[in-house]
Write an enzyme that holds these catalytic residues in place. Structure first.
Site, PDB file in Angstrom:
ATOM      1  N   ASP A   1       0.728   5.329   1.610  1.00 53.74           N
ATOM      2  CA  ASP A   1       0.002   6.021   2.835  1.00 53.74           C
ATOM      3  C   ASP A   1      -0.809   7.143   2.385  1.00 53.74           C
ATOM      4  O   ASP A   1      -0.071   7.870   1.520  1.00 53.74           O
ATOM      5  CB  ASP A   1       1.059   6.457   3.865  1.00 53.74           C
ATOM      6  CG  ASP A   1       1.618   5.454   4.527  1.00 53.74           C
ATOM      7  OD1 ASP A   1       0.948   4.132   4.558  1.00 53.74           O
ATOM      8  OD2 ASP A   1       2.567   5.598   5.439  1.00 53.74           O
TER       9      ASP A   1
ATOM     10  N   HIS B   1       4.783   0.046  -0.076  1.00 54.58           N
ATOM     11  CA  HIS B   1       5.717  -0.779   0.740  1.00 54.58           C
ATOM     12  C   HIS B   1       4.567  -1.710   1.728  1.00 54.58           C
ATOM     13  O   HIS B   1       3.458  -1.615   1.334  1.00 54.58           O
ATOM     14  CB  HIS B   1       5.915   0.269   2.054  1.00 54.58           C
ATOM     15  CG  HIS B   1       5.283   1.227   2.677  1.00 54.58           C
ATOM     16  ND1 HIS B   1       4.579   2.393   1.955  1.00 54.58           N
ATOM     17  CD2 HIS B   1       4.561   1.277   3.651  1.00 54.58           C
ATOM     18  CE1 HIS B   1       3.860   2.944   2.832  1.00 54.58           C
ATOM     19  NE2 HIS B   1       3.770   2.412   3.989  1.00 54.58           N
TER      20      HIS B   1
ATOM     21  N   ARG C   1       6.244  -8.656  15.895  1.00 53.84           N
ATOM     22  CA  ARG C   1       6.784  -7.422  15.585  1.00 53.84           C
ATOM     23  C   ARG C   1       5.836  -6.242  16.073  1.00 53.84           C
ATOM     24  O   ARG C   1       4.792  -6.370  15.821  1.00 53.84           O
ATOM     25  CB  ARG C   1       7.017  -7.509  14.216  1.00 53.84           C
ATOM     26  CG  ARG C   1       7.679  -5.862  13.547  1.00 53.84           C
ATOM     27  CD  ARG C   1       7.767  -6.045  12.190  1.00 53.84           C
ATOM     28  NE  ARG C   1       8.372  -4.683  11.590  1.00 53.84           N
ATOM     29  CZ  ARG C   1       7.791  -3.632  11.146  1.00 53.84           C
ATOM     30  NH1 ARG C   1       6.328  -3.709  11.166  1.00 53.84           N
ATOM     31  NH2 ARG C   1       8.283  -2.771  10.757  1.00 53.84           N
TER      32      ARG C   1
ATOM     33  N   HIS D   1       0.623  -1.123  -0.076  1.00 53.47           N
ATOM     34  CA  HIS D   1       0.163   0.074   0.006  1.00 53.47           C
ATOM     35  C   HIS D   1       0.807   1.343  -0.120  1.00 53.47           C
ATOM     36  O   HIS D   1       1.946   1.092   0.158  1.00 53.47           O
ATOM     37  CB  HIS D   1      -0.794   0.150   1.171  1.00 53.47           C
ATOM     38  CG  HIS D   1      -0.223   0.252   2.585  1.00 53.47           C
ATOM     39  ND1 HIS D   1       0.591  -0.844   3.166  1.00 53.47           N
ATOM     40  CD2 HIS D   1      -0.056   1.099   3.303  1.00 53.47           C
ATOM     41  CE1 HIS D   1       1.099  -0.322   4.199  1.00 53.47           C
ATOM     42  NE2 HIS D   1       0.935   0.956   4.387  1.00 53.47           N
TER      43      HIS D   1
END
Length: 333
Positions: free
Chosen positions: A213, A267, A277, A211
């Site tokens: 941002d 990204h 994570r 995607h």
């Protein structure tokens, strides 16, 4: 606490897509979607302490990284480790709650807690993660320890975001701009707490699907597990974590406002089979009625309000299962 009680029911929700009942995970579909990943790389690293010396070279580096990479790292950014460690501790606490408690979280606006990909129609669209996506207006003045830690982080990172946005605007226009100070206020920005549980079901499943941002700037604080990847020269690049740095990336709105000079880069996050994570993202956003218009001519994009952009993204995700983004707003289609 047993994290299986805390984890969202990914396997149950994705049972059909993963072909769990027949033990037939469509690995071929995953592999066909993969782009070659080169070795880990370290993003451009910019020492912001040099700004105190009015070093024009560092401003050039920020602009160049935004044009060539759309991503860069900053060190000596002014956000102390105590603030980061405190928020990380509170973040772990809130995610360790039982899953049903998180879905009923009443500290923040309805819908702040999110997990998985409700609209997924294929394995490529799965996101093996959970998050709290919180408007800063929900945490300002909060008295609980989580809100207090988030506000402390947001206050300091907001100043950093404004500084970087102003530098990029001045570099582009040749003069100082008050656009971001006037339109990107604390109450219009967002903080997102992310957790990516271990995924042992299949390799190649996204923690967060590819995607861009939908903001001006994103500032990311991440742990050292790794998993963030970005596209450069049509290849996926694995970003090497840097414990001393924050990651900055350009959002769609800055690409449109800069008339394509600064790049909003695709990204994603890939899952880890053994390790969870954590990351924390700050999104520099304007008010919904703010009009985004290319600052130079001829414009690549027609002007639009932030509200119009967000609505188009929601519509596309609902209908197509994925975001289209800026191509919807090209001036000549």
């Amino acid at each position: 606490m047993d994290m299986t009680i805390s984890d969202p029911p990914f396997q149950e929700a994705y049972k059909i897509l993963l072909g769990k009942s027949q033990n037939n995970i469509n690995i071929e579909e995953l592999e066909n979607d993969e782009v070659a990943v080169v070795e880990e790389c370290e993003l451009p690293v910019i020492d912001l302490r040099r700004l105190e010396e009015s070093d024009w070279a560092v401003r050039e580096e920020i602009a160049r990284a935004s044009e060539e990479w759309g991503f860069f790292q900053v060190v000596n950014h002014g956000i102390c480790s105590e603030i980061l460690n405190r928020l990380r501790c509170e973040q772990e606490k809130v995610f360790k709650q039982p899953f049903h408690n998180k879905t009923k979280q009443d500290k923040f606006s309805a819908g702040c807690y999110r997990w998985g990909t409700p609209t997924a129609t294929s394995i490529r669209q799965l996101s093996w993660s959970e998050a709290f996506h919180i408007p800063l207006s929900d945490i300002l003045g909060g008295s609980d320890t989580l809100s207090s830690a988030m506000e402390q982080f947001a206050t300091t990172v907001s100043r950093l975001a404004q500084t970087l946005a102003d530098i990029l605007a001045e570099k582009l226009m040749g003069e100082k701009s008050s656009f971001f100070e006037e339109n990107c206020l604390p109450k219009t920005c967002y903080l997102r707490l992310n957790r990516y549980p271990p995924c042992t079901v299949a390799s190649g499943i996204h923690g967060l699907m590819p995607h861009t941002d939908s903001d001006f700037l994103t500032i990311l604080y991440q742990d050292q597990v790794g998993g963030l990847q970005l596209v450069k020269e049509r290849k996926w690049i694995a970003v090497k974590p840097n414990p001393d740095a924050l990651i900055i990336n350009i959002g769609d709105l800055f690409q449109a406002w800069s008339n394509g000079v600064y790049k909003s880069v695709e990204h994603r996050v890939v899952t880890n089979p053994k390790l969870e994570r954590f990351s924390i993202a700050y999104f520099l956003c304007p008010s919904n009625d703010t009009v985004i218009e290319s600052c130079t001519k001829p414009p690549l994009y027609r002007k639009f309000s932030f509200q119009q952009y967000r609505q188009q993204v929601r519509d596309d995700v609902q209908k197509l299962g994925t975001k289209i983004g800026l191509p919807r707003f090209l001036a000549h289609m």
